[in-house]
Scaffold this motif. Structure first.
Motif, PDB file in Angstrom:
ATOM      1  N   ARG A 109       0.834  -1.203   0.000  1.00  0.00           N
ATOM      2  CA  ARG A 109       0.000   0.000   0.000  1.00  0.00           C
ATOM      3  C   ARG A 109       0.871   1.255   0.000  1.00  0.00           C
ATOM      4  O   ARG A 109       1.976   1.249   0.553  1.00  0.00           O
ATOM      5  CB  ARG A 109      -0.913   0.007   1.225  1.00  0.00           C
ATOM      6  CG  ARG A 109      -1.951  -1.118   1.238  1.00  0.00           C
ATOM      7  CD  ARG A 109      -2.706  -1.136   2.560  1.00  0.00           C
ATOM      8  NE  ARG A 109      -3.726  -2.163   2.582  1.00  0.00           N
ATOM      9  CZ  ARG A 109      -5.010  -1.959   2.263  1.00  0.00           C
ATOM     10  NH1 ARG A 109      -5.411  -0.743   1.904  1.00  0.00           N
ATOM     11  NH2 ARG A 109      -5.877  -2.948   2.296  1.00  0.00           N
ATOM     12  N   HIS A 110       0.367   2.309  -0.583  1.00  0.00           N
ATOM     13  CA  HIS A 110       1.145   3.550  -0.682  1.00  0.00           C
ATOM     14  C   HIS A 110       1.625   4.038   0.678  1.00  0.00           C
ATOM     15  O   HIS A 110       2.760   4.519   0.811  1.00  0.00           O
ATOM     16  CB  HIS A 110       0.313   4.644  -1.348  1.00  0.00           C
ATOM     17  CG  HIS A 110       0.223   4.508  -2.838  1.00  0.00           C
ATOM     18  ND1 HIS A 110       1.314   4.654  -3.660  1.00  0.00           N
ATOM     19  CD2 HIS A 110      -0.836   4.235  -3.650  1.00  0.00           C
ATOM     20  CE1 HIS A 110       0.940   4.483  -4.923  1.00  0.00           C
ATOM     21  NE2 HIS A 110      -0.354   4.211  -4.943  1.00  0.00           N
ATOM     22  N   GLY A 137       0.916   0.444  -6.853  1.00  0.00           N
ATOM     23  CA  GLY A 137       0.671   1.828  -7.258  1.00  0.00           C
ATOM     24  C   GLY A 137       1.901   2.542  -7.770  1.00  0.00           C
ATOM     25  O   GLY A 137       1.831   3.266  -8.767  1.00  0.00           O
ATOM     26  N   MET A 138       3.049   2.356  -7.113  1.00  0.00           N
ATOM     27  CA  MET A 138       4.258   3.042  -7.563  1.00  0.00           C
ATOM     28  C   MET A 138       4.721   2.507  -8.909  1.00  0.00           C
ATOM     29  O   MET A 138       5.193   3.260  -9.764  1.00  0.00           O
ATOM     30  CB  MET A 138       5.371   2.902  -6.527  1.00  0.00           C
ATOM     31  CG  MET A 138       5.083   3.624  -5.223  1.00  0.00           C
ATOM     32  SD  MET A 138       4.794   5.398  -5.432  1.00  0.00           S
ATOM     33  CE  MET A 138       6.450   5.951  -5.831  1.00  0.00           C
ATOM     34  N   GLY A 160      10.388   4.088  -3.142  1.00  0.00           N
ATOM     35  CA  GLY A 160       9.659   4.667  -4.268  1.00  0.00           C
ATOM     36  C   GLY A 160      10.571   5.427  -5.214  1.00  0.00           C
ATOM     37  O   GLY A 160      10.443   5.330  -6.437  1.00  0.00           O
TER      38      GLY A 160
END
Length: 346
Positions: free
Chosen positions: A102-103, A156-157, A111
């Motif tokens: 998760r972010h 997500g990244m 990241g």
């Protein structure tokens, strides 16, 4: 001025990320076709092992240990290729890495390292390729993803980096065409591929990560890359699932959000607990060098993609018809799922 692309057997081909997965498969396939190769990766020992393998089969190979996230190292890669072969005909920006989590859990350091490889590695390679091929022409091939056009939770990244690769590639293509530079620019968008992708990824999940089905063979991506080396193509989707994801997200974004929310948290995690001492390849080269496939898939791997095979052979009209059919199939599938969920809820 349009790029005049040579037959593969007459080409000098640069491939980054060449010691595993798609890059390794592409290098072996290009060597079998007679191309001279300039292979780059962070692991110098693995590069030397690969060079020995390909040279035993008669290939002409130069290896350059390179971290694509460092611009000076990429510049040295281009200069080494010119010093050895006098030219570059195709440059493939393939090196990439992912992470699952998760972010709010992913560290800023991780990241930034992912973007340094996935995005800045493509920028560095593309600009060096442009500098070295500007006069002679050639093919620039960047590896995007089905996640260049859509997104999923827990990666997500990675999805953000592949969106960035698409934006950079498309804008660079416009500049090259506006200046009439004879370089073809292609973005390859694979679906989930059976490589060391999850083994090399940084993992924040409680379970070992996995790629969701359908999963395709890396040979399909390699064939698409080598096709783009000798044929002008703007985009190539590898696997019908990639095109369906792109079309579905464009036409039905909220429905595809809901589908991802309902399925992707489960489908991207295996039933195996996360290994406490797992070695990923985010900040340094990982293990599993010279391994094309993971061998971990619990579902069958698609060895063929009728959509991709036909799209590589088809002209513009046939490709448009294929995309229209894919769009209809995506719409029908999604509305069927949505109808089932609505009935279940009532």
């Amino acid at each position: 001025m349009k790029a005049s692309l040579k037959p593969l057997a007459s080409q000098v081909v640069v491939i980054t990320g060449a010691t595993s997965g798609i890059g390794l498969t592409t290098a072996r396939m290009a060597a079998a076709e007679g191309a001279a190769l300039v292979l780059a990766a962070r692991d110098g020992a693995a590069l030397r092992q690969l060079a020995a393998e390909l040279e035993a089969g008669g290939a002409d190979v130069l290896t350059v240990a390179t971290d694509v996230g460092v611009r000076t190292e990429v510049e040295q890669l281009g200069q080494a290729a010119i010093a050895r072969f006098g030219r570059i005909d195709t440059w493939v920006n393939n090196a990439g890495i992912s992470m699952f989590g998760r972010h709010e859990e992913v560290s800023e350091e991780d990241g930034q390292r992912l973007f340094q490889t996935n995005f800045w590695g493509v920028v560095h390679g593309s600009l060096e390729a442009l500098r070295q091929m500007r006069d002679r022409g050639g093919a620039l091939i960047n590896l995007g993803s089905e996640l260049s056009d859509c997104a999923v939770p827990l990666q997500g990244m990675y999805a953000a980096s592949k969106h960035a690769v698409k934006g950079f590639t498309d804008s660079l293509r416009m500049e090259i065409e506006r200046d009439r530079i004879p370089i073809s620019v292609t973005l390859i968008k694979p679906a989930a591929i059976d490589t060391m992708f999850t083994a090399h990824a940084r993992n924040y999940l409680p379970h070992e990560p996995q790629v969701p089905p359908p999963v395709y063979a890396p040979e399909l991506v390699a064939r698409a890359i080598l096709h783009a080396a000798s044929h002008r193509r703007r985009d190539i989707y590898v696997g019908g699932a990639s095109r369906l994801m792109s079309l579905g997200n464009f036409h039905l974004p909220r429905l595809f959000d809901r589908l991802a929310e309902a399925t992707m948290f489960r489908l991207q995690q295996s039933d195996r607990p996360a290994l406490p001492d797992r070695r990923d390849a985010l900040h340094a080269s990982g293990g599993n060098a010279l391994q094309q496939r993971s061998g971990l898939q619990q579902q069958p791997v698609c060895e063929r993609s009728p959509y991709t095979s036909l799209s590589l052979r088809a002209g513009p009209l046939m490709t448009a018809l294929l995309w229209g059919g894919a769009a209809y199939a995506a719409y029908a599938a999604c509305t069927a799922v949505a109808g089932t969920r609505a009935r279940s809820a009532s």
